[in-house]
Structure formats: C-alpha cells, structure tokens
Design a protein around this motif. Structure first.
Motif, PDB file in Angstrom:
ATOM      1  N   PHE A  42       0.834  -1.202   0.000  1.00  0.00           N
ATOM      2  CA  PHE A  42       0.000   0.000   0.000  1.00  0.00           C
ATOM      3  C   PHE A  42       0.868   1.252   0.000  1.00  0.00           C
ATOM      4  N   CYS A 108     -15.044   0.143   2.045  1.00  0.00           N
ATOM      5  CA  CYS A 108     -14.581  -0.741   0.980  1.00  0.00           C
ATOM      6  C   CYS A 108     -15.046  -2.158   1.296  1.00  0.00           C
ATOM      7  N   LEU A 111      -9.252  -5.216   1.729  1.00  0.00           N
ATOM      8  CA  LEU A 111      -7.909  -4.682   1.533  1.00  0.00           C
ATOM      9  C   LEU A 111      -7.048  -5.841   1.042  1.00  0.00           C
ATOM     10  N   ILE A 118      -7.283  -1.586  -2.795  1.00  0.00           N
ATOM     11  CA  ILE A 118      -8.534  -1.547  -2.052  1.00  0.00           C
ATOM     12  C   ILE A 118      -9.645  -2.017  -2.981  1.00  0.00           C
ATOM     13  N   VAL A 139     -10.699   6.469   2.844  1.00  0.00           N
ATOM     14  CA  VAL A 139     -11.333   5.156   2.966  1.00  0.00           C
ATOM     15  C   VAL A 139     -11.305   4.718   4.428  1.00  0.00           C
ATOM     16  N   ALA A 141     -11.808   1.579   6.863  1.00  0.00           N
ATOM     17  CA  ALA A 141     -11.824   0.120   6.800  1.00  0.00           C
ATOM     18  C   ALA A 141     -11.383  -0.460   8.132  1.00  0.00           C
ATOM     19  N   THR A 171     -10.692  -2.356  -8.265  1.00  0.00           N
ATOM     20  CA  THR A 171      -9.695  -2.081  -7.228  1.00  0.00           C
ATOM     21  C   THR A 171      -9.183  -0.651  -7.366  1.00  0.00           C
ATOM     22  N   LYS A 173      -5.848   1.341  -6.582  1.00  0.00           N
ATOM     23  CA  LYS A 173      -4.449   1.180  -6.165  1.00  0.00           C
ATOM     24  C   LYS A 173      -3.527   2.212  -6.811  1.00  0.00           C
ATOM     25  N   LEU A 197      -6.045   6.051   4.074  1.00  0.00           N
ATOM     26  CA  LEU A 197      -6.720   4.867   4.606  1.00  0.00           C
ATOM     27  C   LEU A 197      -6.783   4.956   6.118  1.00  0.00           C
TER      28      LEU A 197
END
Length: 203
Positions: A42, A108, A111, A118, A139, A141, A171, A173, A197
């Motif tokens: 990530f 989402c 992960l 995501i 996001v 999560a 996704t 990314k 995130l």
C-alpha cells in the motif's frame, strides 16, 4: 495488542519488513503476514496509511486530515448513508453530488495484501467509475477486511452476497501515476488518487 499494533507499536522486530521493502519487483514474495504485506505494498503504491486502535482514534485522525488539508469548509461526497450516520457528530458536512466536493469518503469491501489495493464495488461506488470521483479519497476500513489476494476477496464477496452479487467490482491502487497502471483491467477507467486509509483494528 492487535496485529497492526504489534507492527507499528514496536512489539515485533522490523527486520523482515525492511527486507521485503528493499526486494526487487520480480523477486519471489517473502512469507510475511498478510497485514505486513498489505502495509508494504500500500505504501509502495503511494497511499497514506493511518492505523487506529480505537474508534476515538479514528475520529481524531480524521480531524487531523481535515485540518492538514484545510478541508474544514469542504463537504465530503458520500454514497453510504451508514457511513454518514457514523460520522454525523464529527462536524463534517456531506453532499451526494460529487461535483460539489473535492473529497470522496467511503468504505470498501476488502484490503488486498498481494498488491496493496482496495477492493470496492457498487456498494461503495454505485454505477460510477473511479475517474468520475474526486481526486482526494478517504477510505474507512477495518483489519478484518484484509485478504491475501484479489481472488480471495472476490470469493468473500460472492459468499457474503450470494444471490445478489454487487456490480462494478474494481480495485483502487493508483495513488501515484505509473505507466503500468494502464495495463490493469480490474482498474479500468481509474485515475491516480490522493488516498488516505483510516484502518481500525477490530481483531
């Protein structure tokens, strides 16, 4: 202390993490925990990772993001009424029209550790493509949404929704522009995003 608490709280040696981060793209994956693998990939994608061990910390971190970017007077574009209700007391204005906002606030499905992406679907995006969303994404999560691969995430979605599998599965990314992003069919129609995130420990 949860998995990420150990990772970021000093409870685990970071030798394997440093080794994994310095390995070449074509080297085989090290046998590292799914949480650690996701974090590494990530961050390689350019995402801003914010681990929180309580909901109170989530609220504080969100306010810090708003202050850091000067978004106090900027409404958050949201398509999730449950998310709006959860954060309704945090002095955040919400809008349902993306043209009125520079920030998309969403949940989402999963992960994905394999590539640090995501996984989202129509539950988060409705019928919109990623390039139709604001440049800035936040996001929210939880650690229980971590999966090893995209295939595992898709199987989990199929199992969860059974006869009403959501559409528009894709996704996110692309947190910085890369030429190879254009070759990823699962991210078709996407564009590079400034992504935060907020990850809550729930395991």
């Amino acid at each position: 202390m949860g998995l990420f608490g150990k990772l970021f709280g000093g409870g685990r040696k970071k030798v394997s993490r440093e080794t994994a981060e310095t390995r070449g793209v074509h080297m085989p994956d090290l046998n590292i925990p799914v949480d650690e693998k996701f974090t590494i990939n990530f961050k390689k994608n350019g995402g801003k990772f914010l681990y929180c061990d309580s909901y109170g910390e989530v609220k504080t971190t969100l306010q810090n993001i708003i202050e850091e970017n000067g978004w106090q007077d900027s409404p958050f574009f949201s398509m999730d009424s449950r998310l709006e209700e959860k954060f309704s007391k945090e002095n955040i204005a919400f809008t349902h029209k993306n043209k009125n906002s520079d920030i998309f606030f969403t949940t989402c499905e999963h992960l994905v550790a394999q590539n640090g992406s995501i996984l989202v679907c129509s539950n988060q995006l409705k019928e919109r493509k990623l390039d139709e969303l604001p440049y800035n994404l936040i996001v929210y999560a939880t650690t229980s949404q971590l999966v090893e691969s995209i295939g595992e995430g898709l199987k989990a979605i199929k199992k969860k929704y059974r006869n009403s599998i959501p559409a528009n599965i894709t996704t996110i990314k692309h947190f910085k522009a890369k030429a190879e992003n254009n070759k990823d069919f699962l991210s078709y129609g996407s564009s590079s995003k400034n992504l935060y995130l907020l990850l809550l420990e729930d395991l």
